[in-house]
Design an enzyme around this catalytic site. Structure first.
Site, mmCIF file in Angstrom:
data_model
loop_
_atom_site.group_PDB
_atom_site.id
_atom_site.type_symbol
_atom_site.label_atom_id
_atom_site.label_comp_id
_atom_site.label_asym_id
_atom_site.label_seq_id
_atom_site.Cartn_x
_atom_site.Cartn_y
_atom_site.Cartn_z
ATOM 1 C CB SER A 15 -0.859 0.055 1.266
ATOM 2 O OG SER A 15 -1.523 -1.146 1.489
ATOM 3 C CG HIS A 28 -2.208 -0.622 -4.134
ATOM 4 N ND1 HIS A 28 -2.520 0.691 -3.894
ATOM 5 C CD2 HIS A 28 -2.535 -1.291 -2.992
ATOM 6 C CE1 HIS A 28 -3.020 0.809 -2.679
ATOM 7 N NE2 HIS A 28 -3.035 -0.376 -2.115
ATOM 8 C CD GLU A 75 -2.403 3.548 -6.608
ATOM 9 O OE1 GLU A 75 -2.736 4.721 -6.743
ATOM 10 O OE2 GLU A 75 -2.256 3.028 -5.473
ATOM 11 C CG ASN A 93 -3.348 4.048 0.628
ATOM 12 O OD1 ASN A 93 -4.507 4.138 1.006
ATOM 13 N ND2 ASN A 93 -2.771 2.899 0.360
HETATM 14 P P1 NAI Z 1 -3.041 -10.056 6.153
HETATM 15 O O1 NAI Z 1 -2.391 -9.876 7.470
HETATM 16 O O2 NAI Z 1 -4.504 -10.328 6.066
HETATM 17 O O3 NAI Z 1 -2.303 -11.225 5.334
HETATM 18 C C1 NAI Z 1 -0.926 -11.329 5.224
HETATM 19 C C2 NAI Z 1 -0.588 -12.808 5.120
HETATM 20 O O4 NAI Z 1 0.778 -12.933 4.726
HETATM 21 C C3 NAI Z 1 -0.752 -13.564 6.447
HETATM 22 O O5 NAI Z 1 -1.599 -14.684 6.255
HETATM 23 C C4 NAI Z 1 0.674 -13.989 6.792
HETATM 24 O O6 NAI Z 1 0.752 -15.243 7.449
HETATM 25 C C5 NAI Z 1 1.302 -14.056 5.405
HETATM 26 N N1 NAI Z 1 2.757 -14.016 5.388
HETATM 27 C C6 NAI Z 1 3.574 -13.277 6.161
HETATM 28 N N2 NAI Z 1 4.871 -13.524 5.831
HETATM 29 C C7 NAI Z 1 4.850 -14.431 4.831
HETATM 30 C C8 NAI Z 1 5.852 -15.084 4.073
HETATM 31 N N3 NAI Z 1 7.131 -14.836 4.290
HETATM 32 N N4 NAI Z 1 5.468 -15.980 3.122
HETATM 33 C C9 NAI Z 1 4.170 -16.236 2.910
HETATM 34 N N5 NAI Z 1 3.162 -15.635 3.600
HETATM 35 C C10 NAI Z 1 3.507 -14.750 4.547
HETATM 36 O O7 NAI Z 1 -2.648 -8.743 5.315
HETATM 37 P P2 NAI Z 1 -3.447 -8.056 4.101
HETATM 38 O O8 NAI Z 1 -4.439 -7.087 4.636
HETATM 39 O O9 NAI Z 1 -3.869 -9.114 3.162
HETATM 40 O O10 NAI Z 1 -2.283 -7.174 3.444
HETATM 41 C C11 NAI Z 1 -1.289 -7.747 2.631
HETATM 42 C C12 NAI Z 1 -0.618 -6.646 1.837
HETATM 43 O O11 NAI Z 1 -1.592 -5.963 1.031
HETATM 44 C C13 NAI Z 1 0.058 -5.567 2.683
HETATM 45 O O12 NAI Z 1 1.212 -5.126 2.016
HETATM 46 C C14 NAI Z 1 -0.993 -4.453 2.728
HETATM 47 O O13 NAI Z 1 -0.431 -3.189 2.937
HETATM 48 C C15 NAI Z 1 -1.559 -4.574 1.316
HETATM 49 N N6 NAI Z 1 -2.903 -4.038 1.153
HETATM 50 C C16 NAI Z 1 -3.867 -4.261 2.104
HETATM 51 C C17 NAI Z 1 -5.141 -3.748 1.915
HETATM 52 C C18 NAI Z 1 -6.203 -3.985 2.943
HETATM 53 O O14 NAI Z 1 -7.225 -3.256 2.923
HETATM 54 N N7 NAI Z 1 -6.062 -4.964 3.835
HETATM 55 C C19 NAI Z 1 -5.514 -2.973 0.718
HETATM 56 C C20 NAI Z 1 -4.449 -2.882 -0.267
HETATM 57 C C21 NAI Z 1 -3.190 -3.377 -0.024
#
Ligand code: NAI
Length: 288
Positions: free
Chosen positions: A123, A144, A156, A194
């Site tokens: 993000s 994104h 994005e 953002n």
């Molecule tokens: P989340 O916390 O729901 O999921 C992240 C997942 O990645 C977890 O299941 C975790 O176990 C896994 N993980 C961590 N290290 C890992 C590795 N080395 N190998 C494989 N899996 C691993 O997070 P979310 O919300 O899905 O966010 C993910 C990315 O997307 C972040 O960079 C966030 O900034 C971005 N993002 C999030 C949005 C949102 O509204 N939640 C919107 C747009 C982008």
């Protein structure tokens, strides 16, 4: 730089909110997908999210049961990034930490074929810095996606310092093949969305903290006055107040005082009131 291959097989790293959504829309569009997380119960939780989301889409007649089942069949789960060797495009959606993302990209660079594109769903973090963890920065790009991925219509595309024109074009075409529209941002903090959204949310929170209006009137004012579907406080609750605070702090560090997070946002996060996901943010929610 290697010649970029046409995309048939997609790897997704991270099976959380965003990774599961990305795996789902890629599989629905006909790609073979492998979704990786660090532990098998986290992979299973990703599949549960996809199941629920596909069921909702079937319930709304957006997909047939057969299309949903076929999409699910196209997704494999794994706990090993090493299993992404066949991916023509690998999309990283792990936690928003530069150290973790750079490690994932170094691993992907080792296992993926020379022509593969590596994309990050970050993000706010620098695509350029993530790309430098690989020997193929020209093939690293930002994709994104917006939350919830199956519903939001846009993606994005972010142009890192060394991203090639071909990688960028392929990223746009891939997102369009998922039935999404795209826009492009340079690799500047917060990109387009953002960078503009976070000050808007923080200003709504400050307006509440400084007694300008009630929370309902702030949200109603912005909805009725500017024709957005959610006001800033409601949207902050939906995104997660911890996610908003983290994004605001990154922008503040990079761009200075005009991005300072609102005091009340910090206080809410300290109190554990993170919005919809905890049942309490600026509003109260029924817990699912
Ligand atoms: P989340 O916390 O729901 O999921 C992240 C997942 O990645 C977890 O299941 C975790 O176990 C896994 N993980 C961590 N290290 C890992 C590795 N080395 N190998 C494989 N899996 C691993 O997070 P979310 O919300 O899905 O966010 C993910 C990315 O997307 C972040 O960079 C966030 O900034 C971005 N993002 C999030 C949005 C949102 O509204 N939640 C919107 C747009 C982008």
């Amino acid at each position: 730089m290697s010649e970029i291959v046409s995309i048939q097989t997609v790897g997704v790293v991270g099976a959380g909110t965003m990774g599961a959504g990305i795996a789902q829309v890629a599989a629905t569009a006909g790609y073979d997908v492998t979704m990786v997380d660090v532990e098998s119960d986290l992979v299973d939780a990703g599949f549960d999210r996809i199941d629920d989301s596909l069921d909702r889409l079937v319930g709304r007649d957006d997909l047939t049961r057969e299309e949903a089942d076929a999409a699910l069949d196209r997704i494999d789960g794994s706990t090993e990034t090493a299993n992404l060797g066949d991916a023509d495009l690998a999309i990283e959606a792990v936690v928003e930490s530069m150290d973790v993302k750079r490690k994932v990209f170094a691993d992907l660079d080792d296992v993926c074929g020379d022509g593969a594109i590596l994309a990050t769903n970050t993000s706010t973090l620098s695509i350029t810095s993530i790309a430098e963890a690989t020997d193929r920065p020209a093939q690293v790009v930002g994709l994104h996606f917006m939350n919830p991925v199956p519903i939001m219509p846009g993606v994005e595309v972010v142009d890192g310092e060394k991203t090639s024109a071909e990688a960028l074009r392929t990223a746009h075409e891939f997102a369009e093949s998922l039935d999404k529209e795209t826009w492009e941002s340079d690799d500047k903090p917060g990109f387009v969305v953002n960078r503009v959204l976070m000050p808007w949310i923080n200003e709504g929170i400050r307006a509440l903290d400084e007694g300008v209006a009630t929370k309902d009137d702030i949200d109603r004012g912005l909805k009725l006055g500017t024709n957005v579907p959610m006001g800033p406080l409601e949207l902050a609750d939906h995104v997660g107040l911890d996610v908003c605070l983290h994004a605001s702090e990154t922008l503040h560090d990079e761009l200075g005082d005009r991005y300072k997070p609102a005091y009340l946002l910090k206080r809410k996060v300290e109190a554990g009131d993170l919005g919809k996901k905890t049942g309490q943010g600026f509003y109260e929610y029924d817990q699912e």
